[in-house]
Design a protein around this motif. Structure first.
Motif, PDB file in Angstrom:
ATOM      1  N   UNK A 156      10.647  63.945  50.660  1.00  0.00           N
ATOM      2  CA  UNK A 156      11.558  64.869  51.319  1.00  0.00           C
ATOM      3  C   UNK A 156      12.477  64.102  52.262  1.00  0.00           C
ATOM      4  N   UNK A 157      13.730  64.584  52.386  1.00  0.00           N
ATOM      5  CA  UNK A 157      14.631  63.903  53.303  1.00  0.00           C
ATOM      6  C   UNK A 157      16.076  64.229  53.040  1.00  0.00           C
ATOM      7  N   UNK A 158      16.956  63.319  53.421  1.00  0.00           N
ATOM      8  CA  UNK A 158      18.384  63.505  53.268  1.00  0.00           C
ATOM      9  C   UNK A 158      18.848  63.244  51.855  1.00  0.00           C
ATOM     10  N   UNK A 159      20.160  63.329  51.623  1.00  0.00           N
ATOM     11  CA  UNK A 159      20.701  63.117  50.278  1.00  0.00           C
ATOM     12  C   UNK A 159      20.308  61.780  49.667  1.00  0.00           C
ATOM     13  N   UNK A 160      20.018  60.792  50.513  1.00  0.00           N
ATOM     14  CA  UNK A 160      19.692  59.457  49.999  1.00  0.00           C
ATOM     15  C   UNK A 160      18.399  59.407  49.203  1.00  0.00           C
ATOM     16  N   UNK A 161      17.550  60.455  49.288  1.00  0.00           N
ATOM     17  CA  UNK A 161      16.302  60.444  48.519  1.00  0.00           C
ATOM     18  C   UNK A 161      16.530  60.814  47.059  1.00  0.00           C
ATOM     19  N   UNK A 162      17.734  61.242  46.714  1.00  0.00           N
ATOM     20  CA  UNK A 162      18.041  61.690  45.360  1.00  0.00           C
ATOM     21  C   UNK A 162      18.551  60.535  44.499  1.00  0.00           C
TER      22      UNK A 162
ATOM     23  N   UNK B 278      26.370  63.720  37.230  1.00  0.00           N
ATOM     24  CA  UNK B 278      25.034  63.909  37.789  1.00  0.00           C
ATOM     25  C   UNK B 278      24.605  62.721  38.635  1.00  0.00           C
ATOM     26  N   UNK B 279      25.037  61.524  38.254  1.00  0.00           N
ATOM     27  CA  UNK B 279      24.650  60.326  38.997  1.00  0.00           C
ATOM     28  C   UNK B 279      25.158  60.338  40.441  1.00  0.00           C
ATOM     29  N   UNK B 280      26.151  61.179  40.731  1.00  0.00           N
ATOM     30  CA  UNK B 280      26.677  61.289  42.096  1.00  0.00           C
ATOM     31  C   UNK B 280      26.014  62.421  42.881  1.00  0.00           C
ATOM     32  N   UNK B 281      24.787  62.783  42.504  1.00  0.00           N
ATOM     33  CA  UNK B 281      24.118  63.929  43.108  1.00  0.00           C
ATOM     34  C   UNK B 281      23.943  63.768  44.612  1.00  0.00           C
ATOM     35  N   UNK B 282      23.658  62.562  45.088  1.00  0.00           N
ATOM     36  CA  UNK B 282      23.486  62.372  46.530  1.00  0.00           C
ATOM     37  C   UNK B 282      24.783  62.672  47.270  1.00  0.00           C
TER      38      UNK B 282
END
Length: 322
Positions: free
Chosen positions: A9-15, A299-303
């Motif tokens: 769990x966390x910010x966008x960087x975990x994606x 999709x690769x830009x999901x973060x």
């Protein structure tokens, strides 16, 4: 298959995008090859650990998608392999394939591309189920939706206006206020410079309010209601605990309802999707309601997509393509 995975769990960087096992359609399900999906506020909450999927649903983020049927589960009728569809999901949308209960599969509205269709199921089902099935907004009534520039807001403005309501909305930037007016809002209220309670009180109050702010706006929403007004709360961006003046609600003979869509039983979601196809899709096909796509990215830009959602100040929906 390709799918968005999370490193805790966390910010966008975990994606990030990785490889996961392909889903298989169960009885009463279809398998969809995903062309596009869309980012919703609930997706960011799931990423942070605040909004887990209901039991049995995919752990992969994503509440809607568009694509083509590639396989039919046992007992499925009325659909064929190759049909272009969009779907309301309990999870699994951020992936190249997803298994969907057949009752939540909908045809792509006429005149809408597959990419555009990805951002319709969640907002259409949310607005229709809450504003019309729950609050029973009627022609000629006054309707207030907060956050008019977002996915829910842009759909709510258009649907309410198309069905003859007098539409009010709150928004921030001059550009977003102008967009709201262009979509059918009678009055777009700047939450930076104006008080929506004063605006609505001057015209007699709102018969129906659709609210995503929760606690922060609870008291003010009740103040803005008309006699017999209905407040429907669908989010808590402004907190979860507020104070409700029962006396004020009683004087207006008002009601407050809090609802969610994701965890409803399959039969309820199937009914909602059926009503969306019957009542909303003809308006989309006629051009009276349209999907508002703010930006499209792979999709690769999901973060980055999640960061844009959290930064706010944007109009319409963010679509991820596969």
């Amino acid at each position: 298959m390709r799918a968005v995975v999370t490193a805790g769990d966390g910010g966008p960087e975990v994606l990030s995008v990785g490889e996961v096992e392909d889903p298989r359609p169960g009885a009463g399900e279809v398998l969809v090859d995903v062309v596009a999906t869309a980012v919703n506020r609930a997706d960011t909450l799931q990423r942070m650990g605040y909004y887990p999927p209901p039991p049995g649903a995919s752990e992969i983020i994503g509440l809607e998608c568009s694509g083509r049927i590639t396989e039919l589960g046992e007992g499925v009728e009325g659909w064929s392999v190759g049909d272009e569809v969009c779907a309301l999901l309990s999870g699994g949308g951020y992936a190249s394939r997803v298994a969907v209960p057949v009752g939540q599969v909908m045809p792509v509205p006429a005149g809408v591309s597959l990419v555009e269709a990805a951002c319709l199921p969640e907002v259409a089902a949310t607005v229709w189920s809450n504003v019309f099935m729950t609050a029973h907004l009627d022609k000629g009534e006054r309707f207030l939706v907060h956050g008019g520039g977002g996915g829910i807001g842009t759909m709510a403005i258009q649907l309410a206006a198309a069905r003859g309501a007098e539409v009010y909305t709150t928004a921030g930037s001059p550009e977003t206020l102008e967009l709201c007016r262009s979509l059918g809002a009678t009055r777009a209220i700047s939450y930076r410079d104006e008080d929506f309670v004063e605006v609505l009180t001057e015209v007699g109050g709102a018969d129906v309010i659709l609210d995503n702010m929760g606690a922060k706006y609870l008291g003010r929403n009740v103040s803005a209601l008309a006699t017999n007004g209905r407040l429907v709360i669908i989010g808590f961006q402004g907190g979860t605990k507020g104070e409700l003046d029962i006396s004020a609600l009683l004087r207006k003979r008002g009601s407050v309802t809090a609802t969610s869509l994701r965890a409803r039983p399959l039969v309820e979601k199937a009914k909602i999707c059926c009503e969306v196809v019957e009542n909303v899709w003809p308006l989309v096909a006629a051009g009276r309601v349209r999907p508002i796509v703010e930006t499209t990215m792979p999709l690769e830009d999901v973060a980055r997509a999640h960061q844009l959602m959290e930064d706010g100040g944007r109009a319409g929906k963010i679509v991820l393509t596969l």
